[in-house]
Design a protein around this motif. Structure first.
Motif, PDB file in Angstrom:
ATOM      1  N   VAL A  97     -18.759  35.851  38.021  1.00 38.86           N
ATOM      2  CA  VAL A  97     -19.552  36.092  39.230  1.00 38.86           C
ATOM      3  C   VAL A  97     -19.011  35.255  40.378  1.00 38.86           C
ATOM      4  CG1 VAL A  97     -21.851  35.875  40.262  1.00 38.86           C
ATOM      5  CG2 VAL A  97     -21.608  36.667  37.899  1.00 38.86           C
ATOM      6  N   GLU A  98     -19.093  35.799  41.569  1.00 40.69           N
ATOM      7  CA  GLU A  98     -18.782  35.044  42.784  1.00 40.69           C
ATOM      8  C   GLU A  98     -19.909  35.270  43.778  1.00 40.69           C
ATOM      9  OE1 GLU A  98     -15.325  34.803  46.233  1.00 40.69           O
ATOM     10  OE2 GLU A  98     -14.810  35.191  44.147  1.00 40.69           O
ATOM     11  N   LEU A  99     -20.368  34.198  44.410  1.00 40.71           N
ATOM     12  CA  LEU A  99     -21.438  34.289  45.399  1.00 40.71           C
ATOM     13  C   LEU A  99     -20.824  34.520  46.771  1.00 40.71           C
ATOM     14  CD1 LEU A  99     -23.822  31.406  44.268  1.00 40.71           C
ATOM     15  CD2 LEU A  99     -23.992  33.846  43.761  1.00 40.71           C
TER      16      LEU A  99
ATOM     17  N   TYR B 141     -26.937  37.177  34.977  1.00 40.78           N
ATOM     18  CA  TYR B 141     -25.613  36.667  35.325  1.00 40.78           C
ATOM     19  C   TYR B 141     -25.600  35.145  35.184  1.00 40.78           C
ATOM     20  CZ  TYR B 141     -27.431  35.186  39.911  1.00 40.78           C
ATOM     21  OH  TYR B 141     -28.147  34.572  40.927  1.00 40.78           O
ATOM     22  N   VAL B 142     -24.403  34.620  35.017  1.00 42.54           N
ATOM     23  CA  VAL B 142     -24.202  33.182  34.885  1.00 42.54           C
ATOM     24  C   VAL B 142     -23.759  32.641  36.238  1.00 42.54           C
ATOM     25  CG1 VAL B 142     -22.965  31.354  33.677  1.00 42.54           C
ATOM     26  CG2 VAL B 142     -23.536  33.483  32.479  1.00 42.54           C
ATOM     27  N   HIS B 143     -24.520  31.667  36.747  1.00 45.84           N
ATOM     28  CA  HIS B 143     -24.199  31.100  38.058  1.00 45.84           C
ATOM     29  C   HIS B 143     -22.811  30.458  38.002  1.00 45.84           C
ATOM     30  CE1 HIS B 143     -24.478  28.694  41.711  1.00 45.84           C
ATOM     31  NE2 HIS B 143     -25.523  29.439  42.052  1.00 45.84           N
ATOM     32  N   PRO B 144     -21.928  30.805  38.951  1.00 44.53           N
ATOM     33  CA  PRO B 144     -20.544  30.309  38.871  1.00 44.53           C
ATOM     34  C   PRO B 144     -20.412  28.804  39.051  1.00 44.53           C
ATOM     35  CG  PRO B 144     -20.931  31.418  40.966  1.00 44.53           C
ATOM     36  CD  PRO B 144     -22.145  31.671  40.121  1.00 44.53           C
ATOM     37  N   GLU B 145     -21.393  28.142  39.658  1.00 41.28           N
ATOM     38  CA  GLU B 145     -21.292  26.709  39.907  1.00 41.28           C
ATOM     39  C   GLU B 145     -22.077  25.881  38.896  1.00 41.28           C
ATOM     40  OE1 GLU B 145     -22.584  26.180  43.893  1.00 41.28           O
ATOM     41  OE2 GLU B 145     -20.939  27.331  44.781  1.00 41.28           O
ATOM     42  N   THR B 146     -23.276  26.327  38.545  1.00 45.14           N
ATOM     43  CA  THR B 146     -24.135  25.534  37.654  1.00 45.14           C
ATOM     44  C   THR B 146     -24.057  25.975  36.195  1.00 45.14           C
ATOM     45  OG1 THR B 146     -26.048  26.997  38.021  1.00 45.14           O
ATOM     46  CG2 THR B 146     -25.725  25.169  39.570  1.00 45.14           C
ATOM     47  N   GLY B 147     -23.586  27.213  35.944  1.00 40.57           N
ATOM     48  CA  GLY B 147     -23.556  27.707  34.576  1.00 40.57           C
ATOM     49  C   GLY B 147     -24.919  28.077  34.030  1.00 40.57           C
TER      50      GLY B 147
END
Length: 222
Positions: free
Chosen positions: A90-92, A118-124
């Motif tokens: 994922v990309e925000l 989805y898995v947050h790209p920064e926090t996981g």
């Protein structure tokens, strides 16, 4: 497949593995109607993922693998379906999650008819797309005006395109005129101002197909 040797034995084995699944005990390969063809019931998987929203994805995935035996057909089948619900890459972009597709193409994640995680790209952290917010998202307002000059423009009225002609408001003592768009008398204070002059709609004519195609081409360029 019914004609394949060992079909009945294999079906019994799948049913036994599903029954002994532990985490996904309700996940059974049940027959559709009166046939023996298996059908998927992934409600327990979605319920499990919803209960883990807000937790680190690595821990969620580890727990799921511990509860499932990936050596069995059932376990492998559930894991395969897992990636239909969870987007890991994922990309925000402006705060909106986009999934990375093939050839590095990005598509906004949506939840129209099923849960989308989805898995947050920064926090996981595991997140879920709000289906209600997606359904109530307002549609962009259609472009309803195409100016030709100070005295003519195309106007979308009640879903139909018209060519509207404007004229200058008569000088005093006249304070009311019949406006072609409003369909009624309007005072001087309620005027259109496509230019510095005081104008009102003196005439309107419904557009033909050729004019409508021209309007759409011009609006698409903007």
């Amino acid at each position: 497949l019914k004609k394949v040797t060992g079909y009945r034995k294999r079906l019994d084995q799948i049913t036994r593995e599903a029954t002994e699944g532990g985490l996904l005990r309700p996940y059974l390969l049940k027959p559709r109607n009166k046939s023996k063809w298996p059908s998927d019931h992934l409600g327990p998987l979605r319920k499990f993922l919803r209960s883990k929203v807000g937790q680190p994805w690595d821990e969620v995935y580890s727990e799921l693998c511990q509860k499932l035996d990936r050596k069995t057909l059932l376990g492998q089948h559930v894991i395969d379906h897992l990636w239909d619900y969870v987007e890991r890459h994922v990309e925000l972009i402006n705060g909106i999650p986009y999934g990375k597709g093939e050839w590095r193409t990005y598509k906004p994640l949506k939840a129209a008819w099923r849960d989308q995680f989805y898995v947050h790209p920064e926090t996981g952290i595991l997140h879920v797309i709000d289906k209600q917010a997606y359904r109530t998202q307002p549609k962009p307002a259609p472009k309803a005006r195409l100016t030709i000059d100070d005295e003519h423009e195309y106007r979308l009225l009640d879903g139909l395109w018209f060519l509207v002609t404007f004229a200058e408001f008569p000088p005093p003592p006249i304070e009311h005129v019949r406006d072609a768009i409003a369909g009624d008398l309007i005072p001087r204070r309620k005027l259109y101002y496509p230019s510095d002059r005081q104008l009102y709609a003196i005439h309107k004519k419904q557009c033909n197909k050729k004019e409508i195609r021209y309007i759409k081409r011009q609006l698409d360029k903007r």
